[in-house]
Design a protein around this motif. Structure first.
Motif, PDB file in Angstrom:
ATOM      1  N   LEU A 125      38.829  36.824  27.976  1.00  0.00           N
ATOM      2  CA  LEU A 125      39.885  37.615  28.607  1.00  0.00           C
ATOM      3  C   LEU A 125      39.410  38.207  29.934  1.00  0.00           C
ATOM      4  O   LEU A 125      40.166  38.259  30.909  1.00  0.00           O
ATOM      5  CB  LEU A 125      40.328  38.737  27.666  1.00  0.00           C
ATOM      6  N   ALA A 126      38.146  38.641  29.972  1.00  0.00           N
ATOM      7  CA  ALA A 126      37.623  39.263  31.193  1.00  0.00           C
ATOM      8  C   ALA A 126      37.550  38.264  32.347  1.00  0.00           C
ATOM      9  O   ALA A 126      37.758  38.634  33.512  1.00  0.00           O
ATOM     10  CB  ALA A 126      36.240  39.848  30.929  1.00  0.00           C
ATOM     11  N   THR A 127      37.266  37.000  32.038  1.00  0.00           N
ATOM     12  CA  THR A 127      37.186  35.972  33.082  1.00  0.00           C
ATOM     13  C   THR A 127      38.532  35.305  33.329  1.00  0.00           C
ATOM     14  O   THR A 127      38.648  34.476  34.232  1.00  0.00           O
ATOM     15  CB  THR A 127      36.166  34.889  32.695  1.00  0.00           C
TER      16      THR A 127
ATOM     17  N   VAL B 249      34.909  39.067  18.514  1.00  0.00           N
ATOM     18  CA  VAL B 249      35.534  39.995  19.464  1.00  0.00           C
ATOM     19  C   VAL B 249      34.843  39.922  20.820  1.00  0.00           C
ATOM     20  O   VAL B 249      35.493  39.924  21.879  1.00  0.00           O
ATOM     21  CB  VAL B 249      35.491  41.432  18.907  1.00  0.00           C
ATOM     22  N   LEU B 250      33.498  39.823  20.811  1.00  0.00           N
ATOM     23  CA  LEU B 250      32.745  39.732  22.063  1.00  0.00           C
ATOM     24  C   LEU B 250      33.125  38.463  22.833  1.00  0.00           C
ATOM     25  O   LEU B 250      33.354  38.505  24.049  1.00  0.00           O
ATOM     26  CB  LEU B 250      31.246  39.736  21.757  1.00  0.00           C
ATOM     27  N   CYS B 251      33.189  37.321  22.114  1.00  0.00           N
ATOM     28  CA  CYS B 251      33.534  36.048  22.767  1.00  0.00           C
ATOM     29  C   CYS B 251      34.941  36.090  23.351  1.00  0.00           C
ATOM     30  O   CYS B 251      35.167  35.632  24.488  1.00  0.00           O
ATOM     31  CB  CYS B 251      33.419  34.906  21.759  1.00  0.00           C
ATOM     32  N   VAL B 252      35.881  36.636  22.604  1.00  0.00           N
ATOM     33  CA  VAL B 252      37.258  36.727  23.088  1.00  0.00           C
ATOM     34  C   VAL B 252      37.337  37.653  24.294  1.00  0.00           C
ATOM     35  O   VAL B 252      38.077  37.392  25.254  1.00  0.00           O
ATOM     36  CB  VAL B 252      38.192  37.202  21.958  1.00  0.00           C
ATOM     37  N   SER B 253      36.572  38.746  24.273  1.00  0.00           N
ATOM     38  CA  SER B 253      36.594  39.682  25.397  1.00  0.00           C
ATOM     39  C   SER B 253      36.064  39.029  26.676  1.00  0.00           C
ATOM     40  O   SER B 253      36.589  39.284  27.774  1.00  0.00           O
ATOM     41  CB  SER B 253      35.772  40.927  25.055  1.00  0.00           C
ATOM     42  N   ILE B 254      35.039  38.172  26.546  1.00  0.00           N
ATOM     43  CA  ILE B 254      34.525  37.442  27.720  1.00  0.00           C
ATOM     44  C   ILE B 254      35.597  36.496  28.252  1.00  0.00           C
ATOM     45  O   ILE B 254      35.804  36.379  29.465  1.00  0.00           O
ATOM     46  CB  ILE B 254      33.244  36.670  27.351  1.00  0.00           C
TER      47      ILE B 254
END
Length: 239
Positions: free
Chosen positions: A215-217, A208-213
């Motif tokens: 998406l955030a970028t 989830v953390l990797c996917v959020s990064i």
């Protein structure tokens, strides 16, 4: 999709992950040997830009700037030691003394392959082409040496190697957070293991953390490279 597949592979167990990592390593070494062999063959055929590029470099670097240029070149070459942090990811699974051997073996590999790869690139492409292809120089060098086939092999190898780095990241975060849970630094619900000895909750949280990064970028490569650079420099500083 790649992040999710690798996460499922880690959840399936460390042994399966180690086999995949070994396969990626062998394919990578094979690709490097093929790349270097192609460069040597081209050099012996008399098709080389090496002398021309070295002369051009001497013109660019005045005698008073030589040491500064060497300092910058050495600093850039240190990026070639990427992989030391991946070895640390497996440290919880290694017997005493093995971690030191992995660092030694990686240092030998870097010392042998990296200078030779640089020489092959300088030999296979003119200076202007190297500068313009700075973001994908190995793929272009592969095209100059073996056409579209070798370029595709180099690009596929890069994908596999970076996938291996993601794989070891999952294993590393599992070991690190598992230890932190055992020490009471994180909630106990993360400590749950499955029948294969993996931490599915930790792996899921990291996914989830990797996917959020991502998406955030917005998938912007420059922004993602900045995130990676900060993380990499932080790890190497801790070393």
């Amino acid at each position: 999709v790649l992040l999710a597949v690798l996460a499922l592979l880690v959840i399936a167990g460390i042994q399966q992950s180690a086999k995949v990592a070994l396969a990626i390593f062998l394919l990578h070494v094979g690709t490097l040997v093929l790349f270097l062999s192609s460069g040597l063959f081209m050099f012996w055929q008399g098709q080389s830009f090496l002398s021309q590029n070295l002369s051009h470099t001497r013109e660019l670097i005045r005698p008073d700037n030589l040491w500064y240029a060497l300092y910058l070149a050495f600093s850039v070459s240190l990026l070639g030691i990427a992989g030391f942090e991946s070895s640390a990811n497996f440290v919880e699974e290694q017997k005493r003394g093995v971690f030191r051997k992995t660092l030694r073996n990686m240092l030998i590999g870097v010392a042998v392959f990296n200078p030779l790869v640089a020489l092959v690139v300088l030999s296979s492409m003119p200076y202007g082409a190297i500068v313009s292809a700075k973001d994908f120089v190995l793929a272009n060098a592969g095209f100059a040496l073996g056409g579209a086939t070798l370029r595709s092999i180099v690009a596929l190898d890069a994908l596999l190697v970076l996938s291996g780095a993601v794989l070891t990241a999952y294993i590393g975060v599992s070991g690190l957070l598992g230890r932190m849970v055992a020490d009471g630094c994180l909630p106990a619900f993360l400590e749950k293991k499955n029948a294969r000895g993996a931490y599915p909750r930790i792996v899921g949280m990291f996914l989830v953390l990797c996917v959020s990064i991502l998406l955030a970028t917005g998938g912007n490569l420059l922004s993602l490279a900045g995130v990676y650079a900060i993380a990499f420099l932080g790890v190497m500083s801790l070393f």
